[in-house]
Motif scaffolding. Structure first.
Motif, PDB file in Angstrom:
ATOM      1  N   MET A 182       0.844  -1.177   0.000  1.00  0.00           N
ATOM      2  CA  MET A 182       0.000   0.000   0.000  1.00  0.00           C
ATOM      3  C   MET A 182       0.894   1.245   0.000  1.00  0.00           C
ATOM      4  N   PRO A 183       0.652   2.185  -0.896  1.00  0.00           N
ATOM      5  CA  PRO A 183       1.503   3.380  -0.961  1.00  0.00           C
ATOM      6  C   PRO A 183       1.250   4.323   0.220  1.00  0.00           C
ATOM      7  N   LYS A 184       2.245   5.097   0.526  1.00  0.00           N
ATOM      8  CA  LYS A 184       2.096   6.086   1.579  1.00  0.00           C
ATOM      9  C   LYS A 184       1.315   7.280   1.048  1.00  0.00           C
ATOM     10  N   ARG A 185       0.689   8.005   1.980  1.00  0.00           N
ATOM     11  CA  ARG A 185      -0.101   9.182   1.615  1.00  0.00           C
ATOM     12  C   ARG A 185       0.251  10.313   2.571  1.00  0.00           C
ATOM     13  N   ALA A 186       0.672  11.450   2.034  1.00  0.00           N
ATOM     14  CA  ALA A 186       1.030  12.605   2.850  1.00  0.00           C
ATOM     15  C   ALA A 186      -0.220  13.390   3.219  1.00  0.00           C
ATOM     16  N   ILE A 187      -0.209  13.930   4.438  1.00  0.00           N
ATOM     17  CA  ILE A 187      -1.321  14.721   4.961  1.00  0.00           C
ATOM     18  C   ILE A 187      -0.803  16.113   5.312  1.00  0.00           C
ATOM     19  N   THR A 188      -1.511  17.116   4.858  1.00  0.00           N
ATOM     20  CA  THR A 188      -1.291  18.482   5.327  1.00  0.00           C
ATOM     21  C   THR A 188      -2.663  19.064   5.641  1.00  0.00           C
ATOM     22  N   THR A 189      -2.710  19.989   6.569  1.00  0.00           N
ATOM     23  CA  THR A 189      -3.990  20.585   6.956  1.00  0.00           C
ATOM     24  C   THR A 189      -3.798  22.039   7.328  1.00  0.00           C
ATOM     25  N   ASP A 190      -4.819  22.830   7.089  1.00  0.00           N
ATOM     26  CA  ASP A 190      -4.770  24.234   7.494  1.00  0.00           C
ATOM     27  C   ASP A 190      -5.375  24.440   8.877  1.00  0.00           C
ATOM     28  N   THR A 191      -5.738  23.350   9.558  1.00  0.00           N
ATOM     29  CA  THR A 191      -6.279  23.453  10.917  1.00  0.00           C
ATOM     30  C   THR A 191      -5.192  23.345  11.982  1.00  0.00           C
ATOM     31  N   ALA A 192      -3.956  23.146  11.551  1.00  0.00           N
ATOM     32  CA  ALA A 192      -2.809  23.107  12.458  1.00  0.00           C
ATOM     33  C   ALA A 192      -1.761  24.092  11.960  1.00  0.00           C
ATOM     34  N   ALA A 193      -0.802  24.375  12.810  1.00  0.00           N
ATOM     35  CA  ALA A 193       0.291  25.266  12.412  1.00  0.00           C
ATOM     36  C   ALA A 193       0.981  24.704  11.179  1.00  0.00           C
ATOM     37  N   PRO A 194       1.433  25.572  10.286  1.00  0.00           N
ATOM     38  CA  PRO A 194       2.118  25.086   9.093  1.00  0.00           C
ATOM     39  C   PRO A 194       3.407  24.342   9.447  1.00  0.00           C
ATOM     40  N   ALA A 195       3.769  23.402   8.605  1.00  0.00           N
ATOM     41  CA  ALA A 195       5.035  22.695   8.791  1.00  0.00           C
ATOM     42  C   ALA A 195       6.173  23.706   8.750  1.00  0.00           C
ATOM     43  N   GLY A 196       7.191  23.463   9.552  1.00  0.00           N
ATOM     44  CA  GLY A 196       8.298  24.400   9.647  1.00  0.00           C
ATOM     45  C   GLY A 196       9.389  24.171   8.625  1.00  0.00           C
ATOM     46  N   GLY A 197       9.124  23.341   7.646  1.00  0.00           N
ATOM     47  CA  GLY A 197      10.122  23.039   6.633  1.00  0.00           C
ATOM     48  C   GLY A 197       9.510  22.182   5.550  1.00  0.00           C
ATOM     49  N   PRO A 198      10.340  21.588   4.723  1.00  0.00           N
ATOM     50  CA  PRO A 198       9.843  20.781   3.603  1.00  0.00           C
ATOM     51  C   PRO A 198       9.433  19.369   4.036  1.00  0.00           C
ATOM     52  N   TYR A 199       8.352  19.281   4.779  1.00  0.00           N
ATOM     53  CA  TYR A 199       7.829  17.992   5.230  1.00  0.00           C
ATOM     54  C   TYR A 199       6.322  18.085   5.410  1.00  0.00           C
ATOM     55  N   SER A 200       5.678  16.950   5.497  1.00  0.00           N
ATOM     56  CA  SER A 200       4.223  16.864   5.675  1.00  0.00           C
ATOM     57  C   SER A 200       3.878  16.888   7.155  1.00  0.00           C
ATOM     58  N   HIS A 201       2.635  17.258   7.461  1.00  0.00           N
ATOM     59  CA  HIS A 201       2.151  17.170   8.832  1.00  0.00           C
ATOM     60  C   HIS A 201       2.109  15.714   9.304  1.00  0.00           C
ATOM     61  N   ALA A 202       1.754  14.828   8.386  1.00  0.00           N
ATOM     62  CA  ALA A 202       1.659  13.406   8.712  1.00  0.00           C
ATOM     63  C   ALA A 202       1.837  12.590   7.448  1.00  0.00           C
ATOM     64  N   VAL A 203       2.144  11.313   7.640  1.00  0.00           N
ATOM     65  CA  VAL A 203       2.187  10.362   6.539  1.00  0.00           C
ATOM     66  C   VAL A 203       1.414   9.129   6.994  1.00  0.00           C
ATOM     67  N   VAL A 204       0.469   8.711   6.141  1.00  0.00           N
ATOM     68  CA  VAL A 204      -0.288   7.494   6.384  1.00  0.00           C
ATOM     69  C   VAL A 204       0.364   6.393   5.562  1.00  0.00           C
ATOM     70  N   ALA A 205       0.714   5.299   6.232  1.00  0.00           N
ATOM     71  CA  ALA A 205       1.311   4.138   5.566  1.00  0.00           C
ATOM     72  C   ALA A 205       0.584   2.902   6.091  1.00  0.00           C
ATOM     73  N   GLY A 206      -0.351   2.406   5.306  1.00  0.00           N
ATOM     74  CA  GLY A 206      -1.160   1.278   5.758  1.00  0.00           C
ATOM     75  C   GLY A 206      -2.018   1.679   6.936  1.00  0.00           C
ATOM     76  N   ASP A 207      -1.914   0.926   8.024  1.00  0.00           N
ATOM     77  CA  ASP A 207      -2.697   1.186   9.234  1.00  0.00           C
ATOM     78  C   ASP A 207      -1.968   2.087  10.219  1.00  0.00           C
ATOM     79  N   THR A 208      -0.852   2.657   9.796  1.00  0.00           N
ATOM     80  CA  THR A 208      -0.035   3.464  10.692  1.00  0.00           C
ATOM     81  C   THR A 208       0.019   4.903  10.192  1.00  0.00           C
ATOM     82  N   ILE A 209      -0.105   5.841  11.126  1.00  0.00           N
ATOM     83  CA  ILE A 209      -0.029   7.267  10.808  1.00  0.00           C
ATOM     84  C   ILE A 209       1.127   7.850  11.627  1.00  0.00           C
ATOM     85  N   TYR A 210       2.047   8.487  10.938  1.00  0.00           N
ATOM     86  CA  TYR A 210       3.200   9.115  11.573  1.00  0.00           C
ATOM     87  C   TYR A 210       2.957  10.621  11.605  1.00  0.00           C
ATOM     88  N   LEU A 211       2.873  11.195  12.800  1.00  0.00           N
ATOM     89  CA  LEU A 211       2.640  12.632  12.947  1.00  0.00           C
ATOM     90  C   LEU A 211       3.960  13.350  13.179  1.00  0.00           C
TER      91      LEU A 211
END
Length: 126
Positions: free
Chosen positions: A1-30
């Motif tokens: 299953m491919p990973k999926r990047a998450i960004t949202t405007d309901t949280a502070a913007p990322a402080g650099g070139p990265y996503s707020h979260a990455v979903v990989a299967g059943d795991t979400i990395y914040l």
């Protein structure tokens, strides 16, 4: 299953070139959440104000990824001043609840411009 990047405007913007979260299967990395508002304005003031802002950002990203902090299996807390550990524990309990609490690491680090940063790993599987 491919990973999926998450960004949202309901949280502070990322402080650099990265996503707020990455979903990989059943795991979400914040990614690390800091005390800032969704418009990017840093929350300054007491440690409690900063900690609540960081936890709210982390929760907003979890929600944007289709989950919540209730699904946390690991949380990392980074403190500029380890003397804030007891107060952080009280605030932590307002956001991380339940009987099956996640594992956690809390370490002092040389944060510049804010007092706390928090990251997490969530599991949404069966």
């Amino acid at each position: 299953m491919p990973k999926r990047a998450i960004t949202t405007d309901t949280a502070a913007p990322a402080g650099g070139p990265y996503s707020h979260a990455v979903v990989a299967g059943d795991t979400i990395y914040l990614a690390g959440a800091i005390p800032a508002l969704p418009d990017g304005t840093r929350v300054t003031g007491t440690f409690a104000e900063q900690a609540h802002a960081a936890f709210k950002n982390l929760a907003a990203v979890a929600e944007a990824a289709g989950s919540s902090l209730d699904d946390a299996v690991k949380i990392g807390v980074y403190l500029r001043d380890f003397a804030d550990f007891p107060e952080m524990n009280k605030i932590y309990a307002e956001y991380i609840k339940g009987t099956d609490l996640p594992v956690r690491t809390t370490i002092p680090v040389a944060l510049v411009g804010f007092d706390i940063e928090i990251d997490a790993v969530l599991y949404t599987g069966p």
